[in-house]
Design an enzyme around this catalytic site. Structure first.
Site, PDB file in Angstrom:
ATOM      1  N   GLU A 147      -6.145  -3.997 -44.810  1.00  0.00           N
ATOM      2  CA  GLU A 147      -6.872  -2.801 -44.352  1.00  0.00           C
ATOM      3  C   GLU A 147      -5.974  -1.884 -43.525  1.00  0.00           C
ATOM      4  O   GLU A 147      -6.258  -0.702 -43.361  1.00  0.00           O
ATOM      5  CB  GLU A 147      -8.077  -3.216 -43.502  1.00  0.00           C
ATOM      6  CG  GLU A 147      -9.319  -3.537 -44.300  1.00  0.00           C
ATOM      7  CD  GLU A 147      -9.967  -2.302 -44.915  1.00  0.00           C
ATOM      8  OE1 GLU A 147     -10.228  -1.331 -44.200  1.00  0.00           O
ATOM      9  OE2 GLU A 147     -10.193  -2.317 -46.130  1.00  0.00           O
TER      10      GLU A 147
ATOM     11  N   TYR B 124     -12.297  -1.175 -37.524  1.00  0.00           N
ATOM     12  CA  TYR B 124     -11.739  -2.515 -37.738  1.00  0.00           C
ATOM     13  C   TYR B 124     -10.228  -2.432 -37.932  1.00  0.00           C
ATOM     14  O   TYR B 124      -9.457  -3.134 -37.275  1.00  0.00           O
ATOM     15  CB  TYR B 124     -12.409  -3.145 -38.971  1.00  0.00           C
ATOM     16  CG  TYR B 124     -11.722  -4.396 -39.495  1.00  0.00           C
ATOM     17  CD1 TYR B 124     -11.895  -5.617 -38.873  1.00  0.00           C
ATOM     18  CD2 TYR B 124     -10.899  -4.344 -40.632  1.00  0.00           C
ATOM     19  CE1 TYR B 124     -11.265  -6.766 -39.360  1.00  0.00           C
ATOM     20  CE2 TYR B 124     -10.267  -5.477 -41.120  1.00  0.00           C
ATOM     21  CZ  TYR B 124     -10.456  -6.686 -40.478  1.00  0.00           C
ATOM     22  OH  TYR B 124      -9.835  -7.818 -40.967  1.00  0.00           O
TER      23      TYR B 124
ATOM     24  N   LYS C 190      -7.129  -3.817 -35.668  1.00  0.00           N
ATOM     25  CA  LYS C 190      -6.142  -4.755 -36.221  1.00  0.00           C
ATOM     26  C   LYS C 190      -4.725  -4.166 -36.161  1.00  0.00           C
ATOM     27  O   LYS C 190      -3.749  -4.907 -36.151  1.00  0.00           O
ATOM     28  CB  LYS C 190      -6.513  -5.104 -37.666  1.00  0.00           C
ATOM     29  CG  LYS C 190      -7.727  -6.048 -37.790  1.00  0.00           C
ATOM     30  CD  LYS C 190      -7.341  -7.492 -37.495  1.00  0.00           C
ATOM     31  CE  LYS C 190      -8.471  -8.456 -37.819  1.00  0.00           C
ATOM     32  NZ  LYS C 190      -8.091  -9.872 -37.657  1.00  0.00           N
TER      33      LYS C 190
ATOM     34  N   THR D 252      -4.065  -7.672 -41.744  1.00  0.00           N
ATOM     35  CA  THR D 252      -4.875  -7.365 -42.927  1.00  0.00           C
ATOM     36  C   THR D 252      -4.337  -6.198 -43.747  1.00  0.00           C
ATOM     37  O   THR D 252      -3.748  -5.254 -43.199  1.00  0.00           O
ATOM     38  CB  THR D 252      -6.317  -7.029 -42.482  1.00  0.00           C
ATOM     39  OG1 THR D 252      -7.008  -6.388 -43.564  1.00  0.00           O
ATOM     40  CG2 THR D 252      -6.361  -6.076 -41.295  1.00  0.00           C
TER      41      THR D 252
HETATM   42  P1  NAP Z   1     -14.968 -14.704 -41.190  1.00  0.00           P
HETATM   43  O1  NAP Z   1     -15.439 -15.651 -42.225  1.00  0.00           O
HETATM   44  O2  NAP Z   1     -15.794 -13.517 -40.829  1.00  0.00           O
HETATM   45  O3  NAP Z   1     -14.685 -15.568 -39.856  1.00  0.00           O
HETATM   46  C1  NAP Z   1     -14.433 -14.955 -38.634  1.00  0.00           C
HETATM   47  C2  NAP Z   1     -14.418 -16.021 -37.551  1.00  0.00           C
HETATM   48  O4  NAP Z   1     -14.214 -15.390 -36.285  1.00  0.00           O
HETATM   49  C3  NAP Z   1     -15.743 -16.799 -37.431  1.00  0.00           C
HETATM   50  O5  NAP Z   1     -15.448 -18.126 -37.087  1.00  0.00           O
HETATM   51  C4  NAP Z   1     -16.426 -16.090 -36.275  1.00  0.00           C
HETATM   52  O6  NAP Z   1     -17.356 -16.895 -35.610  1.00  0.00           O
HETATM   53  C5  NAP Z   1     -15.224 -15.833 -35.397  1.00  0.00           C
HETATM   54  N1  NAP Z   1     -15.444 -14.816 -34.368  1.00  0.00           N
HETATM   55  C6  NAP Z   1     -15.920 -13.567 -34.534  1.00  0.00           C
HETATM   56  N2  NAP Z   1     -15.939 -12.918 -33.359  1.00  0.00           N
HETATM   57  C7  NAP Z   1     -15.488 -13.787 -32.432  1.00  0.00           C
HETATM   58  C8  NAP Z   1     -15.306 -13.730 -31.036  1.00  0.00           C
HETATM   59  N3  NAP Z   1     -15.580 -12.627 -30.330  1.00  0.00           N
HETATM   60  N4  NAP Z   1     -14.812 -14.812 -30.408  1.00  0.00           N
HETATM   61  C9  NAP Z   1     -14.533 -15.947 -31.090  1.00  0.00           C
HETATM   62  N5  NAP Z   1     -14.699 -16.071 -32.419  1.00  0.00           N
HETATM   63  C10 NAP Z   1     -15.174 -15.003 -33.077  1.00  0.00           C
HETATM   64  O7  NAP Z   1     -13.516 -14.149 -41.565  1.00  0.00           O
HETATM   65  P2  NAP Z   1     -12.427 -14.758 -42.578  1.00  0.00           P
HETATM   66  O8  NAP Z   1     -12.649 -14.151 -43.913  1.00  0.00           O
HETATM   67  O9  NAP Z   1     -12.355 -16.223 -42.413  1.00  0.00           O
HETATM   68  O10 NAP Z   1     -11.109 -14.067 -42.003  1.00  0.00           O
HETATM   69  C11 NAP Z   1     -10.344 -14.700 -40.988  1.00  0.00           C
HETATM   70  C12 NAP Z   1      -9.490 -13.647 -40.285  1.00  0.00           C
HETATM   71  O11 NAP Z   1      -8.632 -13.017 -41.231  1.00  0.00           O
HETATM   72  C13 NAP Z   1     -10.264 -12.515 -39.617  1.00  0.00           C
HETATM   73  O12 NAP Z   1      -9.568 -12.147 -38.468  1.00  0.00           O
HETATM   74  C14 NAP Z   1     -10.198 -11.383 -40.632  1.00  0.00           C
HETATM   75  O13 NAP Z   1     -10.319 -10.128 -39.969  1.00  0.00           O
HETATM   76  C15 NAP Z   1      -8.838 -11.608 -41.220  1.00  0.00           C
HETATM   77  N6  NAP Z   1      -8.643 -11.196 -42.620  1.00  0.00           N
HETATM   78  C16 NAP Z   1      -9.496 -11.628 -43.578  1.00  0.00           C
HETATM   79  C17 NAP Z   1      -9.258 -11.299 -44.915  1.00  0.00           C
HETATM   80  C18 NAP Z   1     -10.170 -11.763 -46.017  1.00  0.00           C
HETATM   81  O14 NAP Z   1     -10.118 -11.173 -47.105  1.00  0.00           O
HETATM   82  N7  NAP Z   1     -10.963 -12.808 -45.815  1.00  0.00           N
HETATM   83  C19 NAP Z   1      -8.143 -10.519 -45.246  1.00  0.00           C
HETATM   84  C20 NAP Z   1      -7.281 -10.108 -44.221  1.00  0.00           C
HETATM   85  C21 NAP Z   1      -7.523 -10.466 -42.911  1.00  0.00           C
HETATM   86  P3  NAP Z   1     -18.895 -17.031 -36.139  1.00  0.00           P
HETATM   87  O15 NAP Z   1     -18.850 -18.056 -37.238  1.00  0.00           O
HETATM   88  O16 NAP Z   1     -19.607 -17.470 -34.917  1.00  0.00           O
HETATM   89  O17 NAP Z   1     -19.301 -15.671 -36.635  1.00  0.00           O
HETATM   90  N1  GDD Z   2     -19.504  -5.475 -48.139  1.00  0.00           N
HETATM   91  C1  GDD Z   2     -19.858  -4.673 -49.151  1.00  0.00           C
HETATM   92  N2  GDD Z   2     -21.177  -4.633 -49.521  1.00  0.00           N
HETATM   93  N3  GDD Z   2     -18.901  -3.971 -49.787  1.00  0.00           N
HETATM   94  C2  GDD Z   2     -19.285  -3.202 -50.823  1.00  0.00           C
HETATM   95  C3  GDD Z   2     -20.611  -3.115 -51.253  1.00  0.00           C
HETATM   96  C4  GDD Z   2     -21.605  -3.850 -50.570  1.00  0.00           C
HETATM   97  O1  GDD Z   2     -22.787  -3.821 -50.881  1.00  0.00           O
HETATM   98  N4  GDD Z   2     -20.659  -2.275 -52.324  1.00  0.00           N
HETATM   99  C5  GDD Z   2     -19.417  -1.873 -52.553  1.00  0.00           C
HETATM  100  N5  GDD Z   2     -18.575  -2.416 -51.639  1.00  0.00           N
HETATM  101  C6  GDD Z   2     -17.137  -2.142 -51.546  1.00  0.00           C
HETATM  102  C7  GDD Z   2     -16.679  -1.703 -50.160  1.00  0.00           C
HETATM  103  O2  GDD Z   2     -16.964  -0.315 -49.957  1.00  0.00           O
HETATM  104  C8  GDD Z   2     -15.194  -2.009 -50.246  1.00  0.00           C
HETATM  105  O3  GDD Z   2     -14.507  -0.952 -50.854  1.00  0.00           O
HETATM  106  C9  GDD Z   2     -15.128  -3.229 -51.182  1.00  0.00           C
HETATM  107  O4  GDD Z   2     -16.421  -3.343 -51.781  1.00  0.00           O
HETATM  108  C10 GDD Z   2     -14.824  -4.539 -50.466  1.00  0.00           C
HETATM  109  O5  GDD Z   2     -15.702  -4.677 -49.375  1.00  0.00           O
HETATM  110  P1  GDD Z   2     -15.785  -6.036 -48.524  1.00  0.00           P
HETATM  111  O6  GDD Z   2     -16.045  -7.175 -49.418  1.00  0.00           O
HETATM  112  O7  GDD Z   2     -16.735  -5.781 -47.401  1.00  0.00           O
HETATM  113  O8  GDD Z   2     -14.292  -6.237 -48.000  1.00  0.00           O
HETATM  114  P2  GDD Z   2     -13.258  -5.232 -47.325  1.00  0.00           P
HETATM  115  O9  GDD Z   2     -12.169  -4.980 -48.320  1.00  0.00           O
HETATM  116  O10 GDD Z   2     -13.922  -4.074 -46.725  1.00  0.00           O
HETATM  117  O11 GDD Z   2     -12.707  -6.116 -46.113  1.00  0.00           O
HETATM  118  C11 GDD Z   2     -12.338  -7.481 -46.347  1.00  0.00           C
HETATM  119  O12 GDD Z   2     -10.981  -7.540 -46.706  1.00  0.00           O
HETATM  120  C12 GDD Z   2     -10.060  -7.086 -45.694  1.00  0.00           C
HETATM  121  C13 GDD Z   2      -8.654  -7.221 -46.278  1.00  0.00           C
HETATM  122  O13 GDD Z   2      -8.381  -6.146 -47.115  1.00  0.00           O
HETATM  123  C14 GDD Z   2     -12.624  -8.255 -45.066  1.00  0.00           C
HETATM  124  O14 GDD Z   2     -12.426  -9.630 -45.316  1.00  0.00           O
HETATM  125  C15 GDD Z   2     -11.698  -7.842 -43.934  1.00  0.00           C
HETATM  126  O15 GDD Z   2     -11.865  -8.714 -42.823  1.00  0.00           O
HETATM  127  C16 GDD Z   2     -10.249  -7.928 -44.445  1.00  0.00           C
HETATM  128  O16 GDD Z   2      -9.356  -7.513 -43.431  1.00  0.00           O
END
Ligand code: NAP
Ligand code: GDD
Length: 392
Positions: A150, A172, A176, A148
């Protein structure tokens, strides 16, 4: 989908497909990736957690009845915190490719559940890598780790690429970070085909409702249809590089098709603040927002009516915030031919439209005056008292 189906892999209906195992198949990325791999002819196995009620909404449309011949999509109960469970699943499935997308993926929540986050996100990755090694699959099974942006956390360098030093600033991101390096280590120590996708934020109509983009598009739709009064947010000035999840899962797949593993940034190269996204989403939903006040007292007003639609709630601030993530995906463009094409405007519009659709369905249900089964169950006397009022 009512029950996970365990058991050995069914034969591929086409007889030539690869076998993939997706951990986190019920999440946003898992759903798009499962769709993509099925379309490519893979046999796809997914790991889902046991939950007290159904949690497969994102993949119900690709469910296949395990009783039918030639099933190419199967689910297994599993958890990243359970080594023996993962070992058994990997042994049964004998995957050509493992995509580790499972994680406690919410940054804010990781400050409240740091130990669990480390267990699932850091050690969960190690458990998969060890399973590959212990089962003698090092030459067969390729591994993708959902790393990520992050990881860059508090860096002052922008844009960030594969060469930018990491500076994680949440439980987190720290978890990671371990997962990233243990993946690199198993690649160099044991010759595993193991890759890190360093993905910047990617969103979609399937995004979880508590991540900021979806929280905003959902609220914009519900405010417009009178289902909600006000949206509460945290830091509006954080900037992120937002892409479309469907395009990012194609990049994950491309990483595992190379002759060797590697680490790749996937990003759009455009940074947008939460405030800008908020303005855009509300405009698509029919509101022109204007901001008044400062800090915790800042509000977002509807310019047409003067109504306050957005307020700040400090509970959404983070103990340590990541101010700017902006990615440089040159390496992925050059070596994977990966290129994001969906613009932020298209992404935001798609999310708002999907949430308007969902909100309209909910409003129709409310307007029909018909109570849901859950509402009836919780009325005095429960469902039986309602039944007594019905003609026999
Ligand atoms: P998400 O929608 O939160 O999905 C996470 C998945 O992991 C869900 O299927 C969840 O199951 C499962 N899970 C959580 N804890 C688990 C455990 N202990 N054992 C088995 N399964 C578990 O996340 P996403 O946005 O699809 O992201 C996919 C991956 O990419 C994550 O690892 C995230 O950290 C990483 N990532 C995401 C982003 C982004 O912007 N989306 C960016 C960079 C990296 P449930 O449905 O039961 O909760
Ligand atoms: N969730 C959330 N809720 N975020 C908020 C809010 C709120 O009400 N208000 C402001 N934010 C700001 C957070 O402080 C952060 O700076 C930004 O919005 C994005 O927050 P999220 O959407 O929660 O995503 P993230 O950037 O912290 O994390 C996501 O992206 C990562 C990759 O950069 C997640 O998908 C992580 O799993 C992933 O690794």
């Amino acid at each position: 989908m009512d029950e996970a189906q365990s058991g050995s892999a069914a034969p591929d209906s086409h007889g030539h497909g690869k076998v993939a195992l997706i951990a986190g198949v019920t999440g946003q990325d898992g759903a798009y990736l499962a769709e993509l791999l099925l379309a490519k002819g893979y046999v796809v196995h997914g790991i889902k957690r046991r939950a007290s009620s159904f949690n497969t909404q994102r993949i119900d449309h690709i469910y296949q009845d395990p009783h039918h011949a030639g099933v190419r999509f199967r689910l297994h109960y599993g958890d990243l915190t359970d080594s023996t469970n993962l070992l058994r699943i990997v042994q049964e499935v004998q995957p050509d490719e493992i995509y580790n997308l499972a994680a406690q993926s919410h940054v804010r929540v990781s400050f409240e559940t740091p130990e669990y986050t480390a267990n699932a996100d850091a050690l969960g990755t190690l458990r998969f890598l060890e399973a590959i090694r212990i089962l003698g699959l090092s030459d067969k099974t390729r591994f993708y780790q959902a790393s990520t942006s992050e990881l860059y956390g508090a860096t002052t360098e922008a844009p960030q690429s594969e060469r930018t030093p990491f500076a994680p600033c949440s439980p987190y991101a720290a978890a990671k970070l371990y997962a990233y390096w243990i993946t690199v280590n198993y690649r160099s120590a044991y010759g595993l085909h193991a890759s890190n996708g360093i993905l910047f934020n990617h969103e979609s109509p399937l995004r979880g409702e508590t991540f900021v983009t979806r929280k905003i598009t959902r609220a914009a739709a519900r405010l417009q249809l009178g289902l909600e009064e006000c949206l509460y947010l945290g830091n509006l000035d954080a900037r992120r590089d937002f892409g479309h999840a469907r395009e990012y899962v194609a990049g994950m797949w491309a990483m595992l098709q190379r002759p060797t593993g590697g680490d790749f940034v996937l990003a759009t190269g455009r940074a947008t603040s939460v405030r800008e996204f908020l303005l855009m989403a509300f405009r698509f939903a029919g509101f022109d927002l204007a901001f008044r006040g400062q800090g915790r007292d800042e509000v977002g007003l509807c310019q047409q009516t003067g109504r306050v639609l957005v307020r700040i709630d400090p509970q959404y601030f983070r103990p340590t915030e990541v101010p700017l993530l902006l990615g440089d995906a040159t390496k992925a463009r050059q070596e994977l031919a990966w290129e994001p094409r969906v613009s932020l405007e298209e992404l935001c519009r798609e999310m708002v439209e999907a949430d308007l659709y969902r909100a309209a369905q909910e409003r129709r249900q409310r307007e029909s005056g018909q109570l849901t089964a859950e509402q009836l169950i919780h009325t005095p006397g429960g469902f039986l008292s309602w039944l007594a009022t019905q003609p026999t």
